[in-house]
Design a protein around this motif. Structure first.
Motif, PDB file in Angstrom:
ATOM      1  N   TRP A 197      -4.787  -2.649  -1.386  1.00 48.58           N
ATOM      2  CA  TRP A 197      -5.630  -2.422  -0.210  1.00 48.58           C
ATOM      3  C   TRP A 197      -6.429  -3.678   0.131  1.00 48.58           C
TER       4      TRP A 197
ATOM      5  N   ARG B  26     -11.715  -1.191   7.455  1.00 44.88           N
ATOM      6  CA  ARG B  26     -11.215   0.087   6.963  1.00 44.88           C
ATOM      7  C   ARG B  26     -10.453  -0.094   5.634  1.00 44.88           C
ATOM      8  N   ALA B  27      -9.675  -1.151   5.532  1.00 43.85           N
ATOM      9  CA  ALA B  27      -8.947  -1.412   4.283  1.00 43.85           C
ATOM     10  C   ALA B  27      -9.914  -1.703   3.140  1.00 43.85           C
TER      11      ALA B  27
ATOM     12  N   PRO C 156      -0.253   3.291  -3.286  1.00 44.91           N
ATOM     13  CA  PRO C 156      -1.499   3.521  -2.540  1.00 44.91           C
ATOM     14  C   PRO C 156      -2.749   3.627  -3.402  1.00 44.91           C
TER      15      PRO C 156
ATOM     16  N   GLU D 271     -11.533   1.408   1.990  1.00 36.92           N
ATOM     17  CA  GLU D 271     -10.602   2.181   1.173  1.00 36.92           C
ATOM     18  C   GLU D 271     -10.615   1.685  -0.276  1.00 36.92           C
TER      19      GLU D 271
ATOM     20  N   ALA E 287     -13.833   2.930  -1.852  1.00 39.49           N
ATOM     21  CA  ALA E 287     -13.771   4.372  -2.096  1.00 39.49           C
ATOM     22  C   ALA E 287     -12.929   4.686  -3.336  1.00 39.49           C
ATOM     23  N   ARG E 288     -11.856   3.920  -3.518  1.00 38.11           N
ATOM     24  CA  ARG E 288     -10.952   4.160  -4.649  1.00 38.11           C
ATOM     25  C   ARG E 288     -11.471   3.543  -5.947  1.00 38.11           C
TER      26      ARG E 288
ATOM     27  N   VAL F  65       0.837  -1.201   0.000  1.00 39.79           N
ATOM     28  CA  VAL F  65       0.000   0.000   0.000  1.00 39.79           C
ATOM     29  C   VAL F  65       0.874   1.255   0.000  1.00 39.79           C
TER      30      VAL F  65
END
Length: 75
Positions: free
Chosen positions: A27, A45-46, A21, A49, A52-53, A17
């Motif tokens: 992730w 949380r990962a 990133p 992420e 979200a990406r 990551v």
């Protein structure tokens, strides 16, 4: 096959990551390592992420659902 090398897997995921990133796969791999080690909240949380990406990265949705279910069942 599980070798019980969770901390090494997590460290490798964190390094991946850090190096890239923007990679949803990195992730996701980190989330998988965390979940396998029983670190469910950081795994969530990962996975979040990843989503979200890259919202279309379907493996992250599956992993997130399975991890949230695991949290719910353990709590």
């Amino acid at each position: 096959r599980k070798l019980g090398r969770h901390e090494e897997a997590i460290a490798a995921g964190r390094q991946a990551v850090a190096l890239a990133p923007a990679s949803p796969a990195n992730w996701h791999a980190l989330g998988n390592a965390l979940a396998t080690a029983g670190q469910l909240e950081p795994a969530v949380r990962a996975y979040a992420e990843v989503i979200a990406r890259e919202p279309a990265f379907s493996p992250a949705h599956d992993s997130l659902c399975r991890t949230l279910l695991q949290i719910e069942q353990s709590g």
